[in-house]
Scaffold this active site. Structure first.
Site, PDB file in Angstrom:
ATOM      1  N   CYS A 150       1.204  -1.888  15.663  1.00  0.00           N
ATOM      2  CA  CYS A 150       1.288  -1.619  14.227  1.00  0.00           C
ATOM      3  C   CYS A 150       0.688  -2.764  13.414  1.00  0.00           C
ATOM      4  O   CYS A 150       1.036  -3.936  13.628  1.00  0.00           O
ATOM      5  CB  CYS A 150       2.756  -1.411  13.846  1.00  0.00           C
ATOM      6  N   CYS A 154       5.995  -4.639  16.079  1.00  0.00           N
ATOM      7  CA  CYS A 154       5.693  -3.598  17.064  1.00  0.00           C
ATOM      8  C   CYS A 154       4.252  -3.807  17.523  1.00  0.00           C
ATOM      9  O   CYS A 154       3.363  -4.069  16.691  1.00  0.00           O
ATOM     10  CB  CYS A 154       5.864  -2.207  16.445  1.00  0.00           C
ATOM     11  N   CYS A 197       3.553   8.472   1.101  1.00  0.00           N
ATOM     12  CA  CYS A 197       4.062   7.544   2.113  1.00  0.00           C
ATOM     13  C   CYS A 197       4.263   6.183   1.434  1.00  0.00           C
ATOM     14  O   CYS A 197       3.327   5.596   0.905  1.00  0.00           O
ATOM     15  CB  CYS A 197       3.043   7.463   3.247  1.00  0.00           C
ATOM     16  N   GLU A 256       0.826  -1.204   0.000  1.00  0.00           N
ATOM     17  CA  GLU A 256       0.000   0.000   0.000  1.00  0.00           C
ATOM     18  C   GLU A 256       0.863   1.258   0.000  1.00  0.00           C
ATOM     19  O   GLU A 256       1.989   1.255   0.500  1.00  0.00           O
ATOM     20  CB  GLU A 256      -0.935  -0.013   1.208  1.00  0.00           C
TER      21      GLU A 256
END
Ligand code: SAH
Length: 350
Positions: free
Chosen positions: A126, A123, A112, A99
């Site tokens: 996340c 993490c 991004c 993505e």
């Protein structure tokens, strides 16, 4: 079908650096300036078809078609949030999904970018790490995200920044990342200033030290998210390998070698990361460093039981840090309704 699958494995030309393309063309007996023409079509004009490269002789077009492709990405979904943040979901030649997010502002746009299909580092807030790690992206797959999304920007909205904050750990795919950055940054390529490019890392100490010597003026953001080893171990298992003191030492070395500041990212999770103790520890840890602190409100991910603090709690924490002499800002989330937090859209498809 057979020819299709053969095509799939043809190397994407955006895997080649400028010197590599020059060498390839010279091996065909072509003049060096042809490499400049090819790069111009790809990186300045955004062309994805050798046939459309009008100033190339036909035999050269045929040869390029024979050896290379433009097959890095296929877009399969596009989510536009109320604030116009747009998230693109792509498939790769092997059906992996990645993505990319376009974050528009009034007169500019930030992209991004993802660097891996999945993530190894798990993490505990996340979405990217939930399904584990599948593979590194190639240089072409990284660069193509930027070229594709750049074309989607509205007129008068120049691409101003690139942040490597999508799925994956950029410094865990070091060589492809650096090659892609050089393509984006070089005069022959997209020619976007290195200072407009940010690499975000979960804190891989050897790679931070290596990056310091790379002589590219990129911005470095380090995901800190904990003010001591115990706190960081809980949220970021990578801390067991590269504990807080080693990470801070590597960051100091980076600042000294590059003469550049570091941005520390720090997640705000209710009752966990924004305590008085955390503020005091951060104050001590970062005292005297050339750095700023980016406070990121936790963006809820169903698999984790955390909560986002109230606005008041976040402002109070920010205030404490400021009083302790740190330069901190709170980053407000964008594009929540487009599943724009790291890995959320990809995760919803696997
Ligand atoms: N692997 C890199 C890039 C990750 S994404 C890194 O660790 O830095 C960029 C930032 O978004 C990181 O600071 C990451 O910790 C943060 N992030 C990931 N999931 C989040 C969530 N659910 N809420 C808020 N921030 C998140």
């Amino acid at each position: 079908m057979k020819s299709d699958s053969l095509l799939m494995h043809k190397r994407d030309i955006r895997d080649l650096s400028y010197p590599e393309l020059v060498t390839f063309l010279e091996s065909l007996g072509q003049e060096k300036y042809r490499a400049g023409q090819v790069f111009d079509w790809i990186y300045k004009k955004g062309v994805e078809d050798f046939e459309a490269m009008l100033n190339l002789p036909q035999p050269l077009k045929e040869k390029l078609k024979e050896d290379f492709s433009f097959q890095a990405l296929t877009m399969i979904q596009r989510n536009v949030a109320a604030d116009q943040t747009t998230k693109f979901l792509f498939t790769l030649y092997d059906q992996q999904r990645i993505e990319t997010v376009l974050i528009p502002a009034k007169d500019r746009a930030t992209i991004c970018v993802s660097t891996q299909a999945g993530c190894k580092f798990h993490c505990q807030f996340c979405a990217s790490g939930i399904g584990g790690w599948d593979r590194n992206l190639t240089c072409a797959e990284i660069v193509s995200q930027i070229l594709f999304v750049k074309k989607q920007c509205a007129d008068g909205q120049p691409l101003s920044n690139i942040v490597f904050m999508g799925v994956g750990e950029p410094l865990d795919n070091y060589d492809a990342l650096i090659k892609a950055i050089r393509l984006i940054n070089s005069v022959e390529g997209t020619h976007l200033g290195a200072r407009r490019i940010t690499i975000s890392t979960c804190g891989l100490v050897p790679q931070i030290k290596k990056l310091a010597k790379e002589n590219i003026q990129v911005e470095l953001a380090v995901s800190l998210h904990g003010s001591n080893n115990d706190a960081r171990n809980v949220l970021m298992p990578v801390n067991k390998k590269y504990p807080v003191p080693d990470l801070i030492e590597a960051c100091k070395e980076y600042i000294q070698t590059t003469n550049r500041q570091i941005t520390f990212e720090y997640i705000l999770i209710k009752g966990l990361t924004c305590t008085q103790q955390a503020a005091e520890e951060l104050g001590q840890l970062l005292a005297g460093m050339t750095c700023k602190l980016n406070l990121i409100p936790y963006n809820p991910v169903a698999e984790f039981a955390h909560e986002t603090p109230s606005k008041m709690e976040m402002l109070l924490f920010h205030d404490k840090l400021t009083r302790l002499g740190l330069h901190a800002t709170v980053r407000m989330p964008r594009g929540r309704d487009a599943a724009a937090a790291c890995g959320q859209l990809r995760h919803s498809h696997i």
